[in-house]
Design an enzyme around this catalytic site. Structure first.
Site, PDB file in Angstrom:
ATOM      1  N   GLY A  23       0.838  -1.191   0.000  1.00  0.00           N
ATOM      2  CA  GLY A  23       0.000   0.000   0.000  1.00  0.00           C
ATOM      3  C   GLY A  23       0.873   1.240   0.000  1.00  0.00           C
ATOM      4  O   GLY A  23       2.066   1.179  -0.305  1.00  0.00           O
ATOM      5  N   THR A  24       0.275   2.382   0.370  1.00  0.00           N
ATOM      6  CA  THR A  24       1.001   3.658   0.347  1.00  0.00           C
ATOM      7  C   THR A  24       2.160   3.662   1.328  1.00  0.00           C
ATOM      8  O   THR A  24       3.248   4.164   1.020  1.00  0.00           O
ATOM      9  CB  THR A  24       0.036   4.811   0.700  1.00  0.00           C
ATOM     10  OG1 THR A  24      -1.115   4.719  -0.136  1.00  0.00           O
ATOM     11  CG2 THR A  24       0.701   6.165   0.473  1.00  0.00           C
ATOM     12  N   THR A  27       4.533  -2.560   2.959  1.00  0.00           N
ATOM     13  CA  THR A  27       4.506  -3.776   2.141  1.00  0.00           C
ATOM     14  C   THR A  27       4.437  -4.967   3.087  1.00  0.00           C
ATOM     15  O   THR A  27       5.118  -4.985   4.125  1.00  0.00           O
ATOM     16  CB  THR A  27       5.767  -3.879   1.267  1.00  0.00           C
ATOM     17  OG1 THR A  27       5.827  -2.742   0.409  1.00  0.00           O
ATOM     18  CG2 THR A  27       5.733  -5.138   0.398  1.00  0.00           C
ATOM     19  N   LYS A  44       4.230  -7.004   8.176  1.00  0.00           N
ATOM     20  CA  LYS A  44       3.887  -5.719   7.575  1.00  0.00           C
ATOM     21  C   LYS A  44       5.024  -4.745   7.861  1.00  0.00           C
ATOM     22  O   LYS A  44       5.285  -4.398   9.011  1.00  0.00           O
ATOM     23  CB  LYS A  44       2.573  -5.212   8.174  1.00  0.00           C
ATOM     24  CG  LYS A  44       2.062  -3.901   7.592  1.00  0.00           C
ATOM     25  CD  LYS A  44       0.698  -3.562   8.209  1.00  0.00           C
ATOM     26  CE  LYS A  44       0.108  -2.284   7.662  1.00  0.00           C
ATOM     27  NZ  LYS A  44      -1.237  -2.016   8.220  1.00  0.00           N
ATOM     28  N   ASP A 137     -12.921   0.464   8.056  1.00  0.00           N
ATOM     29  CA  ASP A 137     -12.409   0.222   6.690  1.00  0.00           C
ATOM     30  C   ASP A 137     -12.715  -1.211   6.268  1.00  0.00           C
ATOM     31  O   ASP A 137     -11.859  -1.920   5.732  1.00  0.00           O
ATOM     32  CB  ASP A 137     -10.906   0.494   6.620  1.00  0.00           C
ATOM     33  CG  ASP A 137     -10.388   0.573   5.173  1.00  0.00           C
ATOM     34  OD1 ASP A 137     -11.226   0.788   4.256  1.00  0.00           O
ATOM     35  OD2 ASP A 137      -9.175   0.416   4.960  1.00  0.00           O
TER      36      ASP A 137
END
Length: 416
Positions: A23-24, A27, A44, A137
């Site tokens: 993602g932003t 990884t 992560k 989310d």
């Protein structure tokens, strides 16, 4: 940049291998513990340099929440570490990938599978909400599966999660637009119940293969959510397409399946305008399905008449095969029952009995004219049985639809 390219960061106790997603800010890598058990985990890796103030706060909240909770349907945070460049969240590894990929590979999920997943998601959410935690989310990409076979659902990615009492209200935009509750999309204050809207969108996507308000822009999404128009499923779109192409049997079957979803929606919808929109759709689909039923019945009779000479020839050629003769007699009884039109359920049961036997006999039948005729007869009988099954289900759907329509009209009259 470390963590974003092919070379993963180094971590003393683990061997990081292939990336699982990115993602932003982070990884996620598959990794193995170096010592003892060679345990498989997911790590992560958050690049510190990419973090702004808001994302630092989100990360700290994510670690704080995950450190304090343990639940079979929530991904476990085993540990977290850091060095000069990265923060590492060492997570439980889920070999089944995410729910989004699971749905894409199957196009849409059977109701019984979706039901089990929804029960597991509900358990995870109740556990969180009992502790005043909102995920904020929820989407298929953030729901992992424990294994490829017989998977258990695991709620993941708490990057936007917040401690929220039921009466707390927020206004900060969080989450992914397609799964956001209307209060968020329309920039209003919202509370912990926004997670429930996301669950509904996820269930719809599991059953139909895409979210109900798929849009090309945020403005289009907002317009669709504000609209009173009933959501049309892919089943309806496909039914209309088949109808336009002149495939009456396929259109009839698809309208019938669509009614199985719209009728319960009519019963449970509480918004008056939405209920009226669904009521209009149900009327329209029932009316068109009844017209198509007449067309399909007519063409089905032609199919039956066309099959008769071949069936008689096959019976003649089967005189030395008692089992084949008996199975063909059961098929004839099924056709006779269907023509009487009294009890389609009995006729369907006879079709299924004969087909079960005929398929076994076909497998043992040597090549030749009799095998060709038997193969053709099985295809005809299968078409008849499938049509009859559709008729039975359609009658049930129509009956439910008409009852629901009548009930909704009675309710409307009572309110006036």
């Amino acid at each position: 940049m470390a963590g974003a390219g092919w070379a993963p960061p180094r971590l003393d106790e683990y061997i990081l291998t292939e990336p699982l997603g990115s993602g932003t800010y982070a990884t996620v890598y598959k990794a193995y513990r170096k010592r003892d058990t060679r345990e498989v985990v997911a790590i992560k890796c958050v690049n510190k340099r990419s973090l702004n103030r808001a994302s630092v706060e989100n990360l700290l909240t994510e670690i704080e929440i995950l450190k304090t909770i343990r639940h079979p349907n929530i991904v476990e945070l085993k540990d977290f570490q850091w060095d000069g460049d990265h923060i590492y969240l060492i997570m439980e590894f889920c070999a089944g990938g995410d729910l989004s990929r699971f749905i894409r590979m199957r196009r849409m999920l059977p109701e019984k599978v979706a039901r089990v997943f929804l029960q597991q998601l509900a358990c995870a959410l109740k556990f969180l909400h009992d502790r005043n935690i909102s995920h904020l989310d929820l989407k298929p990409q953030n729901i992992l599966l424990s294994a490829p076979e017989n998977p258990q659902l695991k709620l993941a990615d708490f990057g936007f999660a917040q401690y929220m009492s039921p009466w707390d209200e927020k206004h900060v935009l969080r989450g992914s637009p397609l799964y956001m509750a209307p209060e968020m999309v329309c920039r209003q204050h919202y509370d912990a119940r926004v997670d429930l809207w996301s669950v509904g969108v996820i269930l719809y996507e599991a059953l139909f293969g895409k979210p109900p308000f798929a849009s090309r822009s945020f403005a289009e999404l907002e317009e669709k959510i504000r609209s009173d128009r009933a959501v049309e499923t892919d089943l309806v779109v496909e039914a209309v397409r088949k109808d336009q192409e002149g495939d009456a049997a396929a259109a009839f079957s698809l309208y019938r399946k669509a009614l199985e979803y719209f009728v319960p929606a009519l019963h449970y919808e509480s918004d008056v305008r939405r209920k009226e929109a669904i009521r209009a759709k149900v009327r329209q689909y029932i009316s068109r399905a009844e017209e198509l039923k007449v067309l399909v019945t007519s063409s089905n009779k032609n199919l039956l008449e066309k099959g008769n000479p071949a069936r008689e020839l096959l019976k003649e050629m089967a005189k030395d095969k008692p089992r084949l003769c008996a199975a063909l007699e059961v098929a004839s009884a099924a056709i006779a029952k269907e023509e009487e039109g009294r009890d389609d359920s009995d006729a369907l049961e006879l079709y299924q009995q004969s087909l079960g036997e005929l398929l076994l006999l076909l497998a043992a039948e040597p090549a030749g004219r009799r095998r060709e005729l038997l193969h053709a007869e099985i295809q005809t009988l299968m078409a008849r049985a499938e049509y009859l099954k559709d008729q039975i289900k359609m009658r049930e759907a129509q009956s439910m639809g008409k009852e629901a329509l009548a009930e909704s009209v009675r309710s409307a009259c009572t309110l006036q």
